[in-house]
Write an enzyme that holds these catalytic residues in place. Structure first.
Site, short mmCIF file in Angstrom:
data_model
loop_
_atom_site.label_atom_id
_atom_site.label_comp_id
_atom_site.label_asym_id
_atom_site.label_seq_id
_atom_site.Cartn_x
_atom_site.Cartn_y
_atom_site.Cartn_z
N HIS A 56 23.15 13.37 -35.64
CA HIS A 56 22.09 13.79 -36.58
C HIS A 56 22.21 15.28 -36.85
O HIS A 56 23.01 15.97 -36.24
CB HIS A 56 20.71 13.38 -36.07
CG HIS A 56 20.22 14.09 -34.84
ND1 HIS A 56 20.83 13.95 -33.61
CD2 HIS A 56 19.19 14.95 -34.65
CE1 HIS A 56 20.17 14.67 -32.71
NE2 HIS A 56 19.18 15.31 -33.31
N ASP A 60 21.37 21.87 -32.70
CA ASP A 60 21.94 21.71 -31.36
C ASP A 60 22.85 20.48 -31.28
O ASP A 60 23.31 20.09 -30.20
CB ASP A 60 20.84 21.64 -30.29
CG ASP A 60 19.90 20.46 -30.46
OD1 ASP A 60 19.48 20.18 -31.60
OD2 ASP A 60 19.59 19.79 -29.45
N HIS A 114 13.86 9.78 -34.90
CA HIS A 114 13.85 11.21 -34.55
C HIS A 114 14.13 12.04 -35.81
O HIS A 114 13.41 12.99 -36.12
CB HIS A 114 14.90 11.45 -33.47
CG HIS A 114 15.11 12.86 -33.07
ND1 HIS A 114 14.17 13.59 -32.37
CD2 HIS A 114 16.17 13.70 -33.25
CE1 HIS A 114 14.64 14.82 -32.14
NE2 HIS A 114 15.84 14.90 -32.67
N ASP A 133 19.63 11.86 -30.01
CA ASP A 133 18.26 12.15 -29.57
C ASP A 133 17.32 10.98 -29.87
O ASP A 133 16.11 11.18 -30.00
CB ASP A 133 17.72 13.40 -30.28
CG ASP A 133 18.30 14.69 -29.73
OD1 ASP A 133 19.09 14.63 -28.77
OD2 ASP A 133 17.97 15.76 -30.28
FE FE Z 1 18.75 17.65 -29.67
ZN ZN Z 2 17.49 16.38 -32.34
#
Ligand code: FE
Ligand code: ZN
Length: 255
Positions: A56, A60, A114, A133
């Site tokens: 995604h 990060d 998410h 995530d």
């Molecule tokens: Fe993350």
């Molecule tokens: Zn994320």
């Protein structure tokens, strides 16, 4: 099975994962939180990066895309529906697409919740699932761009995989996830045992990732949102699993 997997800690609590097909030498990294640790891990193993597999668009997870691509000339694969938010994307993929790493195949699942474009990579032959995530050990991702129903659909689908499937989640959040889970599921013995295991692992500076589908089925409250005991624990008896999951998520956000 010729797939080798290495867990690479990055930033404060992220993981990147190196995937290496011994037969062909093809090597992927799942998400690119930080360039330094990824390059060091490649160098230590003598592996040459051929692919980036993004889950995604969050920084990060894609922050190292361009620099790694400049250095290694690798192919960047990520969610087609979020193409505009994945730096350097070469190939957009979505539900049901096959991704080849050398001779090893992954299937892409759309797992929005998410983020709206979040995808997962399932390597059936290697019994390995990369969930970014969406799923965490004993937890799930925050609902930034999606709904509790979408998250429940993802949990329900993950749950259908074989028990021994190893689940590679992108953050080391397990200890705090367990503290929350125990607050709503205090009589769960599997969860109590896991709390002890995780405490020992963390005290020894070891990773709690990967987890397995079996462990998550026993201890993850978001994956167990259709258990009447959990619905009752969050005052949602009789509600749909998605509603129960949504309520558990709201409580976790405030925990
Ligand atoms: Fe993350
Ligand atoms: Zn994320």
């Amino acid at each position: 099975m010729s797939l080798e997997i290495a867990v690479i800690p990055c930033l404060r609590d992220n993981y990147a994962f190196l995937l290496h097909d011994r037969a062909t030498g093809a090597t992927a990294v799942v998400d690119t939180p930080e360039v330094g640790p990824i390059n060091a891990a490649l160098e230590a193993r003598g592996w040459h990066l051929t692919h980036i597999l993004n889950t995604h668009h969050h920084p990060d997870h894609v922050g190292g895309n361009r620099m790694l691509c400049d250095t290694h000339g690798c192919q960047i694969i990520g969610p087609a529906s979020d193409a505009h938010r994945i730096p350097g994307l070469h190939e957009g993929v979505g539900e049901g697409d096959a991704v080849m790493l050398g001779q090893i195949q992954a299937v892409v699942w759309d797992t929005p919740a998410h983020t709206s474009g979040h995808i997962s990579y399932y390597f059936a032959e290697a019994s390995a699932l990369f969930v970014g995530d969406t799923l965490f050990a004993v937890g799930c991702g925050r609902l930034f761009e999606g709904t509790a129903l979408q998250m429940w659909s993802a949990m329900h689908r993950y749950r259908s995989l074989p028990d021994h499937t190893r689940v590679y989640c992108a953050h080391e959040y397990t200890a705090s996830n367990i503290r929350f889970a125990r607050s709503i599921d205090p009589s769960n013995e599997a969860l109590a045992r896991r709390a002890q295991e995780v405490e020992q692992l963390r005290a020894a500076d070891q990773f709690t990732v990967p987890t397995t589908i079996a462990q998550e089925k026993a201890t993850n409250p978001f994956m167990r949102a259709d258990d009447p005991m959990l619905a009752a624990a969050v005052q949602r008896s009789g509600a749909s699993p998605a509603d129960v999951l949504g309520e558990i998520r709201r409580r976790k956000d405030r925990f």
